[in-house]
Design an enzyme around this catalytic site. Sequence first.
Site, short mmCIF file in Angstrom:
data_model
loop_
_atom_site.label_atom_id
_atom_site.label_comp_id
_atom_site.label_asym_id
_atom_site.label_seq_id
_atom_site.Cartn_x
_atom_site.Cartn_y
_atom_site.Cartn_z
N ASP A 126 -1.04 -6.18 -0.32
CA ASP A 126 -1.50 -5.59 0.94
C ASP A 126 -3.02 -5.44 0.97
OD1 ASP A 126 0.69 -5.22 2.58
OD2 ASP A 126 1.10 -3.19 1.90
N LYS A 165 -1.27 -9.44 2.75
CA LYS A 165 -0.54 -8.98 3.92
C LYS A 165 -1.41 -8.02 4.70
CE LYS A 165 2.96 -5.95 3.76
NZ LYS A 165 2.51 -4.91 4.74
N ASP A 210 0.82 -1.21 0.00
CA ASP A 210 0.00 0.00 0.00
C ASP A 210 0.86 1.26 0.00
OD1 ASP A 210 0.88 -0.15 2.61
OD2 ASP A 210 -1.12 -0.21 3.52
N SER A 211 2.19 1.08 0.07
CA SER A 211 3.10 2.21 -0.14
C SER A 211 2.94 2.81 -1.53
CB SER A 211 4.55 1.75 0.05
OG SER A 211 4.82 0.59 -0.71
N GLU A 265 9.08 -4.36 10.74
CA GLU A 265 9.51 -3.05 10.24
C GLU A 265 9.92 -2.11 11.36
OE1 GLU A 265 8.06 0.74 7.47
OE2 GLU A 265 6.82 -1.07 7.58
#
Length: 272
Positions: free
Chosen positions: A88, A118, A49-50, A187
């Site tokens: 995502d 994810k 989703d980045s 992360e």
Amino acid sequence: MSTPTPNRRLTAPAILSRKGGTPIVMVTAYSATMARLVDPLVDMILVGDSLAMVEHGMPSTLGVGLELMIAHGRAVVSAAQSAFVTVDLPFGAYEAGPADAFRAAARVMAETGCGAVKLEGGVHMAETIAFLTGRGIPVVAHIGLTPQAVNALGGFRSQGHDETARAKILADAAAVAEAGAFAVVVEGVVAPLGAEITEAITIPTIGIGASSACDGQVLVLEDLLGLTDRVPRFVKRYGDLGKAVSEAVGAYADEVRSRAFPAEEHTYKPRG
């Protein structure tokens, strides 16, 4: 640089079996063009989703919706032949409960052809992960710095600096593994904690700003290629494609303005 020979697409069990073995290589990709380039070189491709920020100029990942994730996911899967593709689940698509998460995940899997979804969260998402995996949907979990929770975390800050935070993240790791996730992205945690998590759980850890001891690593492709202006501390640039793009487009613009392009060899001649 060696190029792995393309073979049939990797599976979730194959990724799980890499625990403690050869490190897993994962990058993001959001388009068929990029997926085709990285596919023979990596083990996993993440349609993250980045893309909200990288591709669409949004200030965070929160603005991306399910339709957009599916569109990008479909493009990537269409081009990837050997890497395992994970997509995502976007913010708001799964947090309300297991049933909502299943509906969103089922759409993503069916409409993109990806191998897994994810989702972010630890202990509080364990029930949802178990619900999904119990119904045949492979799940990659995501703990530590979770970008969808950036407002609650107070910004993009590294995690695990005190004993309370360390204990919480360790509990999150144990919970997602027990719930059935076959891998977990870790992360933005302090390096000793990343190594501790990797040692403590039975599923592969994929680090991003975590520890070299993780079972694999993931980076945003545009960051490592030098296509973004600012990158986090944990990013290493492996190329400077931003400069190359600017130079190429600049040369094109100069030739158009001087009428050097198109030259005779770039134009069509009448027949006969």
